[in-house]
Design an enzyme around this catalytic site. Structure first.
Site, PDB file in Angstrom:
ATOM      1  N   SER A 107       0.850  -1.198   0.000  1.00  0.00           N
ATOM      2  CA  SER A 107       0.000   0.000   0.000  1.00  0.00           C
ATOM      3  C   SER A 107       0.881   1.242   0.000  1.00  0.00           C
ATOM      4  CB  SER A 107      -0.894   0.020   1.237  1.00  0.00           C
ATOM      5  OG  SER A 107      -1.412   1.333   1.407  1.00  0.00           O
ATOM      6  N   ASP A 133      -4.683   3.413  -1.865  1.00  0.00           N
ATOM      7  CA  ASP A 133      -5.777   3.713  -0.936  1.00  0.00           C
ATOM      8  C   ASP A 133      -6.299   5.115  -1.189  1.00  0.00           C
ATOM      9  OD1 ASP A 133      -6.046   1.376   0.789  1.00  0.00           O
ATOM     10  OD2 ASP A 133      -3.977   1.804   1.384  1.00  0.00           O
ATOM     11  N   HIS A 144      -8.231   0.833  -4.065  1.00  0.00           N
ATOM     12  CA  HIS A 144      -9.194   0.619  -2.982  1.00  0.00           C
ATOM     13  C   HIS A 144      -9.888   1.941  -2.714  1.00  0.00           C
ATOM     14  CE1 HIS A 144      -9.577  -0.439   1.626  1.00  0.00           C
ATOM     15  NE2 HIS A 144     -10.749  -0.263   1.038  1.00  0.00           N
ATOM     16  N   GLY A 168      -9.045   3.735   7.070  1.00  0.00           N
ATOM     17  CA  GLY A 168      -8.788   5.159   7.321  1.00  0.00           C
ATOM     18  C   GLY A 168      -7.322   5.467   7.553  1.00  0.00           C
ATOM     19  N   PHE A 169      -6.618   4.512   8.157  1.00  0.00           N
ATOM     20  CA  PHE A 169      -5.224   4.768   8.512  1.00  0.00           C
ATOM     21  C   PHE A 169      -4.373   3.511   8.357  1.00  0.00           C
ATOM     22  CE2 PHE A 169      -8.027   7.478  10.966  1.00  0.00           C
ATOM     23  CZ  PHE A 169      -7.537   8.738  10.633  1.00  0.00           C
ATOM     24  N   MET A 207     -12.195   4.313  -0.899  1.00  0.00           N
ATOM     25  CA  MET A 207     -12.898   4.611   0.360  1.00  0.00           C
ATOM     26  C   MET A 207     -13.509   6.001   0.194  1.00  0.00           C
ATOM     27  SD  MET A 207      -9.924   3.026   2.809  1.00  0.00           S
ATOM     28  CE  MET A 207      -8.731   3.098   1.469  1.00  0.00           C
ATOM     29  N   GLY A 227       1.159  -2.190   4.213  1.00  0.00           N
ATOM     30  CA  GLY A 227       1.708  -0.840   4.143  1.00  0.00           C
ATOM     31  C   GLY A 227       2.916  -0.708   5.028  1.00  0.00           C
ATOM     32  N   SER A 228       2.679  -0.470   6.316  1.00  0.00           N
ATOM     33  CA  SER A 228       3.799  -0.193   7.217  1.00  0.00           C
ATOM     34  C   SER A 228       4.820  -1.328   7.255  1.00  0.00           C
ATOM     35  CB  SER A 228       3.283   0.142   8.617  1.00  0.00           C
ATOM     36  OG  SER A 228       2.200  -0.669   8.959  1.00  0.00           O
ATOM     37  N   MET A 279      -8.919   7.880  -0.150  1.00  0.00           N
ATOM     38  CA  MET A 279      -9.767   8.271   0.989  1.00  0.00           C
ATOM     39  C   MET A 279     -10.264   9.696   0.794  1.00  0.00           C
ATOM     40  SD  MET A 279      -7.525   6.765   4.131  1.00  0.00           S
ATOM     41  CE  MET A 279      -6.749   5.148   4.053  1.00  0.00           C
ATOM     42  N   ASP A 284      -6.409  -6.828   4.077  1.00  0.00           N
ATOM     43  CA  ASP A 284      -5.847  -5.482   4.159  1.00  0.00           C
ATOM     44  C   ASP A 284      -5.951  -4.934   5.577  1.00  0.00           C
ATOM     45  OD1 ASP A 284      -5.011  -2.870   3.660  1.00  0.00           O
ATOM     46  OD2 ASP A 284      -6.713  -2.355   2.367  1.00  0.00           O
ATOM     47  N   GLY A 285      -4.783  -4.613   6.162  1.00  0.00           N
ATOM     48  CA  GLY A 285      -4.750  -3.952   7.462  1.00  0.00           C
ATOM     49  C   GLY A 285      -3.948  -4.728   8.489  1.00  0.00           C
ATOM     50  N   GLY A 289      -0.892   1.394   9.667  1.00  0.00           N
ATOM     51  CA  GLY A 289      -0.221   1.181  10.952  1.00  0.00           C
ATOM     52  C   GLY A 289      -1.104   0.722  12.090  1.00  0.00           C
TER      53      GLY A 289
END
Ligand code: DX5
Ligand code: ZN
Length: 220
Positions: free
Chosen positions: A9, A36, A67, A143-144, A69, A198-199, A38, A176-177, A146
């Protein structure tokens, strides 16, 4: 064990050097680029729009997995497709007519994805399973980056796998996440074949991190 597709991501990348970041990700062994989007309304954060997708498109040949959102989402499908999106993934809550939205995405020549928030019931998938090329299970609230992986997502991945198999669908099943090398094997064991991260990817050596995610299921 299945070797999962790794979809870094770019939310966790250096936004000042996005073109270079996607080039480095491709060289590092990424399979897809997860984008992502948003809108500060559907989710409590704002990221990027079609112009940015278009700007980074020439920097890699990897598929763009977008994705969305964004609500309402329908007015944005064409712009993201024209900007170079290969997969367009939508939340059922982002418009009143999910069936129509998924049909529209395929009509635009993109792969259609549907994404389930932690509290969104999988029963929706039964109604649209023939219209999707990808199912995304959110293992955090969107939304975020990490955030911490929600363990009950594993059960949901298995539930989605069962629905896809029963329907004879070859759609991808993506997570995802909060995905890391510590939970990647469990995600794949539950039925996932694509992992967004991502992170985990962007902390340190991208190639080593991507390799660790790919290797995790085999090591289990
Ligand atoms: C969350 C996004 C995710 C997120 C993943 O709303 O959809 O793609 O960026 O980031 P990590 O892997 O850091 O949870
Ligand atoms: Zn995402």
């Amino acid at each position: 064990a299945v070797t999962p597709l790794i979809c870094p991501s770019i939310l966790a990348s250096d936004f000042a050097r996005l073109g270079e970041e996607v080039r480095v990700l491709e060289a590092a062994g990424a399979d897809w680029i997860h984008v992502d989007v948003m809108d500060g309304h559907f989710v409590p954060n704002i990221t990027l729009g079609p112009d940015i997708v278009k700007a980074i498109r020439p920097h890699t040949t990897l598929p763009f997995d977008v994705h969305l959102m964004v609500a309402p989402v329908d007015p944005w499908l064409e712009a993201f497709r024209e900007a170079g999106a290969d997969v367009l993934t939508v939340h059922p809550e982002s418009g009143p007519h999910l069936h129509r939205t998924l049909g529209r995405i395929r009509q635009l020549g993109a792969k259609a994805g549907v994404v389930f928030n932690p509290a969104t019931p999988l029963s929706i998938l039964e109604e649209v399973v023939d219209l999707v090329d990808l199912v995304l299970i959110m293992s955090v609230n969107p939304g975020f980056g990490g955030q911490k992986f929600i363990e009950s997502s594993l059960k949901k991945i298995a539930g989605a796998r069962a629905i896809l198999d029963r329907a004879g669908s070859s759609a991808h099943l993506q997570v995802d996440g909060g995905v890391t090398s510590a939970n990647a094997a469990a995600c794949v064991a539950a039925g996932a074949d694509a992992l967004v991260a991502g992170s985990f990817v962007f902390k340190g050596d991208y190639a080593a991190n991507i390799a660790a995610l790919k290797a995790a299921p085999a090591a289990q």
